[in-house]
Write a protein that holds these residues in place. Structure first.
Motif, PDB file in Angstrom:
ATOM      1  N   ARG A   1     101.711 120.262  12.404  1.00 45.88           N
ATOM      2  CA  ARG A   1     102.091 121.150  11.316  1.00 45.88           C
ATOM      3  C   ARG A   1     102.930 122.303  11.869  1.00 45.88           C
ATOM      4  O   ARG A   1     102.740 122.739  12.996  1.00 45.88           O
TER       5      ARG A   1
ATOM      6  N   LEU B   1     104.148 126.275  11.445  1.00 44.44           N
ATOM      7  CA  LEU B   1     103.731 127.562  10.910  1.00 44.44           C
ATOM      8  C   LEU B   1     104.960 128.436  10.703  1.00 44.44           C
ATOM      9  O   LEU B   1     105.895 128.401  11.489  1.00 44.44           O
TER      10      LEU B   1
ATOM     11  N   TYR C   1     106.739 131.875   7.870  1.00 44.26           N
ATOM     12  CA  TYR C   1     106.514 132.953   6.909  1.00 44.26           C
ATOM     13  C   TYR C   1     107.475 132.839   5.736  1.00 44.26           C
ATOM     14  O   TYR C   1     108.692 132.685   5.917  1.00 44.26           O
TER      15      TYR C   1
ATOM     16  N   VAL D   1     110.468 131.534  10.950  1.00 41.15           N
ATOM     17  CA  VAL D   1     109.475 130.847  11.769  1.00 41.15           C
ATOM     18  C   VAL D   1     109.461 131.422  13.171  1.00 41.15           C
ATOM     19  O   VAL D   1     110.431 131.273  13.918  1.00 41.15           O
TER      20      VAL D   1
ATOM     21  N   GLY E   1     105.289 129.451  17.452  1.00 38.40           N
ATOM     22  CA  GLY E   1     103.861 129.447  17.169  1.00 38.40           C
ATOM     23  C   GLY E   1     102.995 129.131  18.353  1.00 38.40           C
ATOM     24  O   GLY E   1     101.791 129.321  18.309  1.00 38.40           O
TER      25      GLY E   1
ATOM     26  N   ILE F   1     109.018 124.417   5.492  1.00 36.72           N
ATOM     27  CA  ILE F   1     108.249 125.381   4.694  1.00 36.72           C
ATOM     28  C   ILE F   1     109.003 125.745   3.415  1.00 36.72           C
ATOM     29  O   ILE F   1     108.410 125.935   2.350  1.00 36.72           O
TER      30      ILE F   1
ATOM     31  N   GLN G   1     102.052 133.997   5.295  1.00 39.23           N
ATOM     32  CA  GLN G   1     102.137 132.871   6.216  1.00 39.23           C
ATOM     33  C   GLN G   1     101.864 131.562   5.492  1.00 39.23           C
ATOM     34  O   GLN G   1     100.988 131.484   4.630  1.00 39.23           O
TER      35      GLN G   1
ATOM     36  N   SER H   1     102.048 126.997   6.150  1.00 38.21           N
ATOM     37  CA  SER H   1     102.220 125.901   7.100  1.00 38.21           C
ATOM     38  C   SER H   1     102.670 124.667   6.339  1.00 38.21           C
ATOM     39  O   SER H   1     102.397 124.520   5.150  1.00 38.21           O
TER      40      SER H   1
END
Length: 760
Positions: A8, A10, A12, A23, A26, A144, A195, A197
């Motif tokens: 996945r 991660l 914003y 991004v 991460g 995202i 945030q 994912s």
């Protein structure tokens, strides 16, 4: 990202009027646990930490400060914090975004970001790092964004997002409902940053397929905009009269008033690098520069010649350790001359400097250091300066430096007017950046077929890393297992991975701090270092009576290296019968999370080498065929990768056979393309085949420079096999000067050059 395996992404969702996703990195990069002491006790640091990893580490703190945006009209925007200089990075990034959002590539708008000092080490283009550094962040941001758009559509349609799909930019749902994804951009935007994912696309359909450059049509039709194509109000052509030696300063100008009164001339100003002339046309500029009579102060390397520099390199060569008891040795010393980056676009920049602000346009691969130095040169706060990054017509390391932008800034400030400053070709060759001259000394200890140790001392004129690379490496020094090393030495050691299991391996860099204008040239230290190493490997194979390819294969550390060797052997018909005076040669290189093998066929028979009549003075062989196998992990755009390898092959051929600068009394003698013998039509291979290995890892490695070093090794070894004498001084035609040098500064005549055979 090294070892990236998570399922996945991660990132914003940013507070913005329309959908914007950022991004950060991460995952933290793990520092190599085995490398705990000073670097000399662990000389194979490149096997643990590649330069690309180091650059990603340096960029990580600000990697979340770039964003993918979706507009209401269905277009997707991304301001790329990297430079496009012909390598095709804008096309590759367009593919990543189009892949995750399932839209056409024509809907993606990738622009080049202006200099953004807040990005720190995250706006640097070099080290073949761009794809490696932005692959996951860009895909994550687009994934995202896709999730946010589906959620927004689901909310408006009163259904679950899992029941919706995006196909070719259209969101579809139950009951036949559909709408362009852009129609949900505003609804998907956040009122506050949060945030999220998302899963990446499980089966990419675009990544890994050959795609044409998004700027190809504009390039071939003349619509593509380079710096000199821009129309900035009031900016007139500007050129600089330079001295007869590198870094020569202006003492006095004897006919300033006379030249200022010449037709078309608007302004003349003495600047730190010479005398700048602004005029209505480029022709007026050239006429005025030629008419100037300047008394010059001495430069920084006035007395240096090829011979003197070579002697200084030999003088700093550390002694080799004694041979191991009972072992046999192979000793080798290989020389490389100075060379030019030779980008098609010469140095150029536009500057508009006012008392309270400044605006600059230039092709810049390290725009943040450029921004800071421009502000200082203009005498302004950095916040009063705006630096625009323009697409460049080639770089090969040259555009890591911003010499023209600084000159344009200084000239505009002195004249109080906008300038469009361009270097002419002679200045580019003589006062531009050069690839350092070097000598590589090797000792290989072996007992029968068992290699016990490999020592390589690489001596070179000091490489200037006073740009983004220096900043990135300096920012990481306290986190690296190094002690008492310069960042040049760290750069060297993180790029020189040894692909062979040669026992105790030690490669060191030693530099002479001469004040030439130097810069990274495509593949930096590696063409010279790897070229010398591959010659040593060829000598070992001959001494042991082994097949050259099989010997490389038997010592290769990685299976992926054996795979590319097998592929070039198959496609290049390794071992076939060749007429006397011709031969095959092979070379490999591992760097940037990637590996490459090159197999060439060379013809050294004088009677079969064809060249135009006007180049009869040039002697040398021709590479007739080249086969390349390249493994970059994830080949995002195989067509772009093939183009990069074609360029690398021509670069490598030139470095071995023809291209160099002759240094004489502090200035290169080459002053035009006629003088600098980059690979020409007559020594370009008639048959080049590039095989891109299928996906082997979960991330793309670097490719833009990868093939140069392998080609240098292959061509050098082929030449040695064809002639029966392994070459150790490159390029092989450097000792013969086949042109009459242009004057140093018109109308001063050029005096004869000592120590060179003239064949005018």
């Amino acid at each position: 990202m090294a070892g990236h395996s998570r399922r996945r992404f991660l990132g914003y969702l940013l507070a913005a009027p329309t959908l914007a996703v950022a991004v950060p990195v991460g995952e933290e990069f793990a520092m190599p646990g085995e490398a705990s002491a000073a670097l000399p006790s662990n000389p194979e640091i490149a096997d643990l930490l590649d330069l690309s990893d180091l650059l990603n580490l340096a960029a990580a703190p600000t990697s979340g400060l770039v964003a993918v945006g979706v507009q209401a009209d269905g277009t997707v925007s991304f301001a790329l914090p990297r430079a496009e200089v012909g390598q095709g990075i804008t096309t590759a990034v367009t593919m990543l975004i189009a892949e995750e959002l399932d839209i056409g590539m024509d809907k993606v708008r990738v622009t080049l970001a202006d200099a953004r000092p807040e990005l720190l080490c995250n706006q640097l283009t070099g080290g073949s790092n761009s794809m490696h550094s932005i692959y996951h962040p860009v895909r994550a941001a687009a994934a995202i964004a896709r999730l946010a758009l589906l959620d927004a559509a689901a909310g408006q349609w009163g259904t679950d997002a899992s029941r919706l799909t995006i196909t070719e930019g259209v969101i579809s749902g139950p009951g036949g409902r559909s709408a362009p994804l852009g129609s949900f951009a505003k609804a998907a935007a956040g009122t506050r940053t949060k945030q999220l994912s998302a899963e990446p696309k499980k089966r990419p359909s675009l990544i890994g397929t050959p795609q044409s450059r998004i700027d190809a049509h504009d390039a071939v039709t003349g619509r593509k905009q380079f710096t000199m194509d821009l129309r900035v109000p009031g900016a007139l052509p500007t050129m600089v009269c330079r001295g007869p030696h590198i870094n020569a300063g202006v003492g006095s100008v004897r006919n300033l008033a006379e030249v200022r009164a010449m037709p078309g001339v608007t302004d003349i100003a003495v600047i730190s690098t010479g005398v700048a002339v602004r005029a209505n046309t480029t022709t007026h500029c050239i006429d005025a520069v030629r008419a100037l009579r300047v008394d010059w102060r001495g430069g920084t390397v006035d007395g240096e010649t090829d011979a003197s520099v070579r002697a200084e390199l030999r003088a700093i060569t550390p002694p080799m350790p004694p041979p191991m008891p009972g072992a046999e040795t192979i000793d080798l010393e290989v020389d490389f001359a100075f060379a030019s980056n030779s980008a098609l676009e010469t140095n150029c920049a536009i500057a508009d400097v006012r008392p309270d602000r400044a605006e600059i346009w230039a092709a810049l691969k390290a725009p943040i250091p450029a921004h800071n130095e421009i502000a200082a040169k203009a005498g302004l706060l950095p916040t009063a300066v705006r630096v625009h990054v323009v697409q460049g017509g080639g770089s090969f390391g040259r555009k890591l430096f911003h010499d023209a932008a600084l000159e344009a800034t200084e000239a505009s400030k002195a004249m109080g007017k906008p300038v469009k400053l361009m270097w002419h070709r002679t200045d580019d060759f003589r006062h531009g950046r050069v690839h350092p001259m070097s000598t590589s000394k090797i000792r290989l200890n072996h007992s029968g077929e068992n290699v016990l140790s490999y020592e390589q001392r690489h001596m070179a004129t000091q490489l200037d890393l006073g740009h983004g690379f220096g900043d990135a490496i300096t920012s990481m020094l306290d986190k690296l297992p190094v002690a008492d090393l310069t960042f040049n030495q760290v750069f060297f050691l993180t790029t020189q991975a040894m692909p062979y299991d040669f026992g105790i391996t030690n490669q060191t860099l030693h530099e002479v701090p001469l004040k030439f204008h130097t810069s990274s040239m495509r593949n930096v230290y590696s063409p010279n270092v790897t070229g010398a190493r591959e010659i040593a490997v060829e000598m070992l194979a001959k001494k042991l009576g082994k097949d050259s390819l099989e010997l490389r294969r038997s010592f290769a550390k990685e299976e992926r290296v054996r795979a590319i060797l097998d592929k070039v052997a198959e496609l290049g018909e390794w071992g076939k019968e060749m007429p006397p005076g011709t031969a095959q040669g092979i070379g490999i290189h591992v760097e940037y999370k990637s590996c490459c093998a090159v197999l060439v066929e060379i013809d050294c028979r004088p009677e079969t080498v064809h060249r135009p009549v006007e180049e009869e003075g040039v002697t040398g062989p021709r590479v007739m065929r080249a086969t390349v196998a390249v493994d970059v992990g994830v080949p995002v755009n195989p067509r772009g990768l093939e183009a990069q390898m074609l360029g690398c092959v021509n670069d490598g051929i030139g470095l071995v056979l023809t291209e160099s600068l002759h240094m004489d009394r502090g200035l290169p003698l080459e002053g035009s393309w006629d003088n600098f013998f980059y690979t020409r039509q007559w020594n370009t291979p008639l048959d080049v085949r590039v095989f891109v290995m299928p996906k082997t890892t979960e991330e793309p490695g670097g490719a833009g420079e990868l093939g140069v070093a392998a080609t240098v090794g292959a061509v050098a070894c082929a030449y040695g096999r064809a002639t029966g004498t392994m070459p150790t001084s490159f390029p092989i035609n450097h000792g013969t000067l086949s042109f009459e040098p242009l004057p140093r500064v018109p109308p001063i005549p050029q005096s004869p050059t000592d120590g060179l055979e003239h064949t005018f």
